[in-house]
Motif scaffolding. Structure first.
Motif, mmCIF file in Angstrom:
data_model
loop_
_atom_site.group_PDB
_atom_site.id
_atom_site.type_symbol
_atom_site.label_atom_id
_atom_site.label_comp_id
_atom_site.label_asym_id
_atom_site.label_seq_id
_atom_site.Cartn_x
_atom_site.Cartn_y
_atom_site.Cartn_z
ATOM 1 N N ASP A 16 -5.310 3.628 -4.871
ATOM 2 C CA ASP A 16 -4.743 4.927 -4.506
ATOM 3 C C ASP A 16 -5.079 5.308 -3.063
ATOM 4 O O ASP A 16 -4.349 6.067 -2.437
ATOM 5 N N LEU A 17 -6.196 4.798 -2.545
ATOM 6 C CA LEU A 17 -6.573 5.088 -1.162
ATOM 7 C C LEU A 17 -5.652 4.390 -0.162
ATOM 8 O O LEU A 17 -5.565 4.788 0.987
ATOM 9 N N LEU A 19 -5.960 1.494 1.333
ATOM 10 C CA LEU A 19 -6.701 0.959 2.474
ATOM 11 C C LEU A 19 -5.932 -0.174 3.126
ATOM 12 O O LEU A 19 -5.334 -1.005 2.456
#
Length: 154
Positions: A16-17, A19
């Motif tokens: 969800d981040l 990255l």
């Protein structure tokens, strides 16, 4: 640290981040103070593989006992050695930006996937940077030649 984050937060939370990873590279003798960037990726493993490839190239230029590449590379390497290193760096950089695409990938559907166009653009950009930094290398060669002549006279 990244793996610890995945363990603690969970893979879904880390995804969800969103990255993304990128390497910032330099090869000052050839391209001056310009920074070269690899393509962005969300795969830590892909980025670590790329980092390892460039770390190996970097280690070749580091003097024993030092932790970074010292200036005046011509004090330790011949022009031929530096050129050989540049060609390996350049190929590694092209691979890091373009990825690995085979002829089968390009002809799979009877059309060019754009890999050849991207590769040509990267090569052209690198060549332009090398050309723009030519005067610096000429000055370094003049210093190297003067030093060699002084050594021969002694």
């Amino acid at each position: 640290a990244y793996r610890q984050l995945i363990e603690e937060a969970g893979a879904a939370a880390v995804n969800d981040l969103a990255l993304r990873f990128v390497l910032a590279l330099s090869c000052k003798y050839w391209v001056g103070r310009r920074t070269l960037y690899t393509r962005h990726t969300n795969s830590i493993e892909e980025m670590l593989d790329t980092w390892r490839r460039f770390a190996g190239l970097q280690r070749e230029l580091i003097q024993p006992g030092a932790d970074s590449v010292a200036p005046l590379l011509l004090n330790r390497f011949t022009p031929a050695q530096l050129e050989s290193h540049w060609f390996r760096f350049k190929e590694a950089y092209i691979h890091a930006v373009c990825g690995e695409v085979t002829e089968k990938d390009n002809s799979q559907h009877g059309k060019d996937t754009g890999h050849g166009v991207l590769r040509a653009a990267i090569v052209s950009r690198l060549d332009a940077m090398v050309d723009a930094n030519e005067r610096h290398r000429e000055r370094m060669m003049e210093i190297w030649n003067l030093r060699r002549m002084c050594e021969e006279e002694i």
